[in-house]
Design a protein around this motif. Structure first.
Motif, PDB file in Angstrom:
ATOM      1  N   ARG A   1       0.805  -1.227   0.000  1.00  0.00           N
ATOM      2  CA  ARG A   1       0.000   0.000   0.000  1.00  0.00           C
ATOM      3  C   ARG A   1       0.834   1.270   0.000  1.00  0.00           C
ATOM      4  NH1 ARG A   1      -3.290  -3.304   3.331  1.00  0.00           N
ATOM      5  NH2 ARG A   1      -5.192  -3.817   2.240  1.00  0.00           N
ATOM      6  N   GLU A   2       2.113   1.167  -0.310  1.00  0.00           N
ATOM      7  CA  GLU A   2       2.920   2.396  -0.411  1.00  0.00           C
ATOM      8  C   GLU A   2       2.775   2.983  -1.806  1.00  0.00           C
ATOM      9  OE1 GLU A   2       6.372   2.476   2.879  1.00  0.00           O
ATOM     10  OE2 GLU A   2       6.947   1.667   0.935  1.00  0.00           O
ATOM     11  N   THR A   3       2.942   4.282  -1.882  1.00  0.00           N
ATOM     12  CA  THR A   3       2.906   4.959  -3.175  1.00  0.00           C
ATOM     13  C   THR A   3       4.298   5.520  -3.472  1.00  0.00           C
ATOM     14  OG1 THR A   3       2.319   7.040  -2.161  1.00  0.00           O
ATOM     15  CG2 THR A   3       0.499   5.640  -2.859  1.00  0.00           C
ATOM     16  N   ALA A   4       4.407   6.132  -4.644  1.00  0.00           N
ATOM     17  CA  ALA A   4       5.705   6.680  -5.050  1.00  0.00           C
ATOM     18  C   ALA A   4       6.221   7.682  -4.019  1.00  0.00           C
ATOM     19  CB  ALA A   4       5.572   7.343  -6.408  1.00  0.00           C
TER      20      ALA A   4
ATOM     21  N   ASP B   1       5.821   7.695  -0.828  1.00  0.00           N
ATOM     22  CA  ASP B   1       6.396   6.982   0.318  1.00  0.00           C
ATOM     23  C   ASP B   1       7.794   6.480  -0.027  1.00  0.00           C
ATOM     24  OD1 ASP B   1       3.974   7.199   1.758  1.00  0.00           O
ATOM     25  OD2 ASP B   1       3.171   5.496   0.653  1.00  0.00           O
TER      26      ASP B   1
END
Lengths: 288, 305
Positions: free
Chosen positions: A239-242, A244
């Protein structure tokens, strides 16, 4: 002595379960689905445990399609461990489906054991060939004796549940796990092929393969696959995005690769080929 | 080639210390052509931020202090009898501007709030059968104070839904407060217009043209839908929230100088698009939980593409 007996029975139970499931599995070996395999990874919450001490093994699989089950997944061999519990989670998103299997295991032999790889058989959408995807492996070191508290817990379990019941439960759990219901709509293809046919995901060496794929076919699908491999390489968590990932990444080459991956994955279709080629260049610089 | 909207952002930062979320939220509302509701205790630069933004874009600015005795005509205008001419004349209200600051919007009665919200939605006002179009851009920046509940008329969910974004404003840190004291000790910084209304209209056009991939759109919709199945939520966000979230997504991409949106654009302003569109159940308070924390968990539970 009692613990040794339990370990031996659990091992026999696991073998029995495999024997029961094997003919069915072989009968279905010729059925595979077209899947964009984005992630296939195993991890443990700790790499050292006392014999009888618990640890959690997580097998994470992400595919680009919306599917309800993943019967093609072959879990790692766990003969050096007792499987105490298992849980499965399926997460649907716009980008596909993520399966997370968490097994609570306890080592039953001292020394280091390799867990993995897990396997997944599927048809590669790029080549339309049946492939066996392979995960990474992890090493778990079992220490000779459990601490007193753990010993006490094990003793309590032994007191509450007779060994014969544990034995029967182990057989049932193992059999149910291996005989999970299979999804409809599979595609019949040729029998299994040699392994490893594709790079292990999410191993870092996978990026080199994605560079080649992107250069050969600069498509959105390949950009999405390369992005997933880059995420894995950079240690992105679920569930991390760019943002993060960039938050803890100082290396400019890595940062520009992340930016290129975002562009290639989400830019308008008219420019996706150019963006995919830029991503290939950025990944090539990163791989060196 | 028009001005970069980030120039306004930098200039705003000259006047306001910290409060990055508020400043960005105001700009996003401007770029998306929506309205913003600012909530924070008194003295946290809500009004200053709005007046500064108005100065910087060179538009017409009006400020209305909402009070319990305010009338709808005090906002939208009225018809008055001109004795010398012997006829009725239309007097347009302060809503006819580019940037309207509705200060303490929850202090006016429902009839006034309703008149304002209708103008916000329709972007036109009808007086004695005559329709008057509001200028473009028209952005309402409304403030409300979460304290001093006595004598207020809380905006109902259906009305607050008209605001594109709700921005929470927290107290500054110690370092920021020291900076505020230093900066304003010698008088407020002078701001001059760095952009024009044409620039604003151009930014809004750019924001509308931002490409949003189906996977990113689906992520936004999944986020909104996740509020409808939470055990602590009585009424989740409506499809208007999905539209608002996508408008904010596009605006943020445009503000960052991109012509495509990413999952980060969706996630960044999901709290602002959703927090005022959710009716939390009684259990939230009875279990001593915080709405903001629960909303953050809901957002974090939806996997991005």
């Amino acid at each position: 002595m009692a613990r040794f007996g339990l370990a031996r029975r659990a091992l026999v139970a696991a073998l029995l379960a495999v024997l029961v499931a094997a003919p069915l599995a072989m009968a279905r070996a010729a059925e595979y689905r077209l899947l964009h395999v984005r992630t296939l990874a195993v991890s443990v919450d700790r790499t050292q445990a006392h014999i009888g001490g618990q640890l959690h093994l997580t097998v994470r699989t992400a595919v680009g399609e919306r599917v309800e089950a993943l019967p093609e997944l072959i879990l790692p061999d766990l003969t050096a461990f007792q499987v105490l519990a298992d849980a499965e989670r399926v997460e649907h998103a716009a980008s596909g489906t993520t399966f997370v299997a968490v097994l609570t295991i306890a080592p039953n032999l001292p020394g280091s054991s390799v867990i993995g790889p897990a396997y997944l058989d599927a048809i590669d959408p790029g080549t339309h060939r049946a492939l066996r995807y392979r995960s990474n492996t992890v090493v778990v070191t079992a220490l000779a004796s459990a601490p007193s508290q753990a010993r006490e817990i094990i003793a309590q379990v032994h007191r509450l549940l007779p060994l014969d019941i544990l034995f029967v439960l182990a057989v049932i759990v193992g059999s149910l796990w291996l005989l999970r219901p299979r999804a409809e709509g599979t595609v019949a293809v040729a029998p299994p092929r040699s392994e490893p046919s594709t790079p292990a995901l999410p191993a870092s060496e996978g990026l080199g393969v994605w560079v080649e794929r992107l250069r050969a076919a600069p498509t959105r699908a390949n950009a999405a696959g390369a992005r997933a491999a880059l995420w894995a390489r950079l240690g992105a968590r679920e569930r991390e995005t760019a943002q993060d990932v960039l938050g803890r990444l100082s290396d400019p080459t890595g940062r520009s690769a992340v930016a290129a991956a975002e562009r290639a994955a989400f830019v308008e279709p008219a420019r996706e080929a150019a963006a995919a080629r830029d991503l290939a260049d950025a990944l090539a610089r990163l791989v060196g | 080639m028009s001005l970069d909207p980030r120039t306004v952002r930098r200039e705003l930062a000259r006047a306001i210390v910290g409060q990055e979320e508020m400043l960005e939220g105001l700009l996003l509302a401007l770029l998306a052509g929506g309205h913003a509701l600012l909530e924070g205790a008194p003295g946290l630069a809500k009004t200053l931020a709005c007046t500064s933004l108005a100065h910087l874009i060179g538009g017409t600015f009006r400020r209305v202090q909402f009070t319990p005795d305010l009338l709808p005509s005090d906002i939208v205008g009225t018809r008055v009898y001109d004795q010398r001419g012997g006829e009725f004349r239309t007097l347009l209200g302060p809503a006819f501007c580019n940037l309207l600051l509705a200060d303490e919007v929850n202090r006016a009665p429902a009839k006034v709030q309703s008149a304002l919200l209708e103008a916000m939605q329709e972007r036109q006002v009808t007086l004695a059968g005559e329709t008057h179009t509001l200028p473009s851009p028209f952005v309402v920046l409304a403030t409300q104070n979460p304290l001093d509940g006595e004598g207020t008329y809380p905006l109902p969910l259906a009305q607050v839904d008209r605001f594109l974004v709700k921005i929470h404003i927290d107290a500054p840190s110690r370092e920021q407060e020291l900076k505020i004291v230093d900066r304003y000790g010698a008088g407020a910084p002078e701001l001059t217009a760095v952009a024009s209304l044409d620039d604003v209209r151009d930014w809004q056009g750019r924001a509308r043209r931002v490409h949003v991939e189906p996977a990113v759109r689906a992520y936004a919709v999944d986020l909104v839908r996740a509020t409808r199945s939470h055990p602590l939520i009585e009424a989740g966000a409506s499809p208007r929230a999905s539209l608002a979230l996508l408008a904010l997504t596009r605006a943020r991409a445009a503000l960052e100088g991109r012509d495509f949106a990413t999952p980060d654009d969706v996630r960044a302003y999901a709290p602002g698009a959703l927090r005022h569109r959710i009716a939390w159940s009684f259990r939230l308070a009875s279990e001593g939980r915080e709405a903001e924390g629960e909303l953050a968990s809901i957002i974090a539970s939806v996997p991005p593409p």
